[in-house]
Enzyme design. Sequence first.
Site, PDB file in Angstrom:
ATOM      1  N   GLU A  37       0.872  -1.174   0.000  1.00 51.77           N
ATOM      2  CA  GLU A  37       0.000   0.000   0.000  1.00 51.77           C
ATOM      3  C   GLU A  37       0.909   1.224   0.000  1.00 51.77           C
ATOM      4  OE1 GLU A  37      -3.436   2.125   2.704  1.00 51.77           O
ATOM      5  OE2 GLU A  37      -2.868   0.063   3.194  1.00 51.77           O
ATOM      6  N   ARG A 284       5.443 -12.809   9.740  1.00 45.40           N
ATOM      7  CA  ARG A 284       6.131 -11.574   9.373  1.00 45.40           C
ATOM      8  C   ARG A 284       7.489 -11.508  10.056  1.00 45.40           C
ATOM      9  NH1 ARG A 284       2.564  -7.810   9.330  1.00 45.40           N
ATOM     10  NH2 ARG A 284       3.855  -6.000   9.586  1.00 45.40           N
ATOM     11  N   LYS A 294       4.489   0.906   9.332  1.00 47.82           N
ATOM     12  CA  LYS A 294       4.613   2.169   8.611  1.00 47.82           C
ATOM     13  C   LYS A 294       4.036   3.326   9.413  1.00 47.82           C
ATOM     14  CE  LYS A 294       3.024   0.260   4.812  1.00 47.82           C
ATOM     15  NZ  LYS A 294       2.525   0.012   3.451  1.00 47.82           N
TER      16      LYS A 294
HETATM   17  P1  ATP Z   1       3.015  -2.343   8.014  1.00 44.75           P
HETATM   18  O1  ATP Z   1       2.173  -3.214   8.897  1.00 44.75           O
HETATM   19  O2  ATP Z   1       4.458  -2.337   8.327  1.00 44.75           O
HETATM   20  O3  ATP Z   1       2.472  -0.974   7.880  1.00 44.75           O
HETATM   21  P2  ATP Z   1       1.691  -3.420   5.842  1.00 44.75           P
HETATM   22  O4  ATP Z   1       1.463  -4.876   5.960  1.00 44.75           O
HETATM   23  O5  ATP Z   1       0.571  -2.522   6.152  1.00 44.75           O
HETATM   24  O6  ATP Z   1       2.975  -3.028   6.626  1.00 44.75           O
HETATM   25  P3  ATP Z   1       1.689  -3.394   3.024  1.00 44.75           P
HETATM   26  O7  ATP Z   1       2.101  -2.291   2.163  1.00 44.75           O
HETATM   27  O8  ATP Z   1       0.252  -3.751   3.060  1.00 44.75           O
HETATM   28  O9  ATP Z   1       2.229  -3.039   4.442  1.00 44.75           O
HETATM   29  O10 ATP Z   1       2.560  -4.686   2.775  1.00 44.75           O
HETATM   30  C1  ATP Z   1       2.951  -5.165   1.519  1.00 44.75           C
HETATM   31  C2  ATP Z   1       3.351  -6.595   1.672  1.00 44.75           C
HETATM   32  O11 ATP Z   1       4.455  -6.699   2.556  1.00 44.75           O
HETATM   33  C3  ATP Z   1       2.245  -7.437   2.250  1.00 44.75           C
HETATM   34  O12 ATP Z   1       2.140  -8.623   1.509  1.00 44.75           O
HETATM   35  C4  ATP Z   1       2.678  -7.693   3.660  1.00 44.75           C
HETATM   36  O13 ATP Z   1       2.189  -8.920   4.102  1.00 44.75           O
HETATM   37  C5  ATP Z   1       4.191  -7.678   3.532  1.00 44.75           C
HETATM   38  N1  ATP Z   1       4.806  -7.303   4.797  1.00 44.75           N
HETATM   39  C6  ATP Z   1       4.579  -6.188   5.521  1.00 44.75           C
HETATM   40  N2  ATP Z   1       5.292  -6.190   6.675  1.00 44.75           N
HETATM   41  C7  ATP Z   1       5.997  -7.352   6.671  1.00 44.75           C
HETATM   42  C8  ATP Z   1       6.925  -7.959   7.585  1.00 44.75           C
HETATM   43  N3  ATP Z   1       7.268  -7.370   8.728  1.00 44.75           N
HETATM   44  N4  ATP Z   1       7.450  -9.158   7.256  1.00 44.75           N
HETATM   45  C9  ATP Z   1       7.118  -9.752   6.097  1.00 44.75           C
HETATM   46  N5  ATP Z   1       6.262  -9.240   5.202  1.00 44.75           N
HETATM   47  C10 ATP Z   1       5.699  -8.057   5.478  1.00 44.75           C
HETATM   48 MG    MG Z   2      -1.137  -2.743   6.865  1.00 47.35          MG
END
Ligand code: ATP
Ligand code: MG
Length: 588
Positions: A37, A284, A294
């Site tokens: 995102e 994760r 984020k």
């Molecule tokens: P955050 O929780 O850090 O804000 P998010 O999951 O909201 O991250 P996205 O932009 O939706 O961020 O994530 C893009 C991809 O990265 C998704 O498939 C998510 O599952 C993966 N991802 C995000 N954080 C991690 C992590 N700590 N380890 C592995 N994969 C991750």
């Molecule tokens: Mg998220």
Amino acid sequence: MARSDEKPALNFIEQIIEDDLRTGRWGGRVQTRFPPEPNGYLHIGHAKSICLNFGLAQKYGGRFNLRMDDTNPEKEEAEYVNSIIEDVRWLGARWVGMREDDPQAGVLYGSDYFEQMHAWAVELIKKGLAYVCDLSPEQVTEYRGTLTRPGRDSPYRGRLIEENLELFERMRRGEFPDGAKTLRAKIDMSHPNLNMRDPIMYRIMHEPHHRQGNRWCIYPTYDWAHGFEDSIEGITHSICTLEFENHRPLYDWFIDAVNQGRTDDGSGPWGRKIHHPQQIEFARLNLTYTVMSKRRLLELVQAGHVRGWDDPRMPTIAGMRRRGYPPEAIREFCARVGVSKVESTVDIALLEHCVREVLNRTAPRVMAVLRPLRLVIDNYPEGQVEELEAINNPEDPGAGTRKVPFARVLYIEQDDFRETPPPKYWRLYPGNEVRLRYAYFVRCTRCVRNEKGDVVEVHCTYDPATRGGDAPDGRKVKTTLHWVSAAHALTAEVRLYDHLFSRPDPDQIDEAAAARGADWKSNLNPRSLEVISPAYVEPSLKAASAGQRYQFERLGYFCVDPETRPGALVFNRTVDLKDTWARIEKRR
Ligand code: ATP
Ligand code: MG
């Protein structure tokens, strides 16, 4: 099944893929994606997801998509989109449609599928599987029930199909204010999985979208949108993190709902079945001394705790790049961490270890003095300068040699001299002899103190017979010191970094502090940045340009910061030389 010709064990996702390839489930195809995102910069957790998804596509001859999951209208998305594209490219992933001459080429956007998703929403209404609901957000929550208490049906659940179609159309036309209505799936208000209790598919948001402009005022929820983005792109294995495990029934339900009444050959009223990918969840990445959401990283940036998203202390890809982490080190780290179904926290020392491994092989060695102390060689001819030959990288004979100027007055590190040596101190002290790297043996004679009592100058004599660093009479010294010539050295600003948080778990807060309202930010390390200016570096660094990486002998690995200017060099310490991970491994 022990075998002698053992291949490395497959992880559980590779096992699923190899089973699928064997059974022909996807016609031999492997198609993965990375769907960020664009509401922040990518971090090391995203790097794990990129390496995993791209790595699988690469390993199985498949394809990898880069897709912005931009279904939420947000501000400032262009900056984030651009940073994401740059970071994924820098990490070394290659997506379908990528080109060198156009950074945007091949990048996919979830918002490009809005019309199609909307058409499927209308289809669900027509099938009696979705309805327009007038409950307020608070009421929706209240009606949903809890884990122990079933929910209650919305009073609008029984609306007729015609009425739903008309209201949904009016929602789209912008006739209702934000929050006045939602479109919901008609599933089961007493389902044990709360996500299945008539989840929201669309909500009203009168917000412009970075690509769609003002075309929409209803926006799909993540759950409604994500599976269709995967389906449209023909994703086979939709890999996400564990928190989506209990969303999987909904992922499947939405696609099954569209497929209800559809057929493989397209006969019948609804046409051909749509593609139904398999969602797979993995744990994760969590790292010690690091926060990784984020939202929190944005808070650090906005509150000025760091100098920006690419501050070298940030766990962002942009921050790690600026700090000097090579992309192959990050890839190696992700490979070593592996994938699993169980949440754990990885020691940040492993990441630093991977960085050192790459830099040890690749970084040219140079000499720099961070905390200078004048060293005067009393018997060295005044005005004489020698160009001594120095090895660029002992790990890489092809890296060659360079000349370093040597003269009567040098700088050494303050730490390398003690007037009264503590036990086991083998560096310079009155009477002791050491080697100056690539130069001579010197023996300390005395030191000079200023009126405050600080040592400001050390005197010594050198042995001309030891040129190059060995004594013809075979006598040994215990220590080799690095140095720079005071008259030839360049000044530089050097930024030393420590962990951004002072606790391995930034969420760990003492009871007393918690009572005072302290949160994770109270664990920020006040000494995470130390600026040294001036430091002295050897003159060969004169033309060093942003991004170049070096080992400063005996001090660590350093990378030229983008803020560097001709005549005003700036270095970031990437990592020091103490390998705590190697020690941890040895103890095991
Ligand atoms: P955050 O929780 O850090 O804000 P998010 O999951 O909201 O991250 P996205 O932009 O939706 O961020 O994530 C893009 C991809 O990265 C998704 O498939 C998510 O599952 C993966 N991802 C995000 N954080 C991690 C992590 N700590 N380890 C592995 N994969 C991750
Ligand atoms: Mg998220």
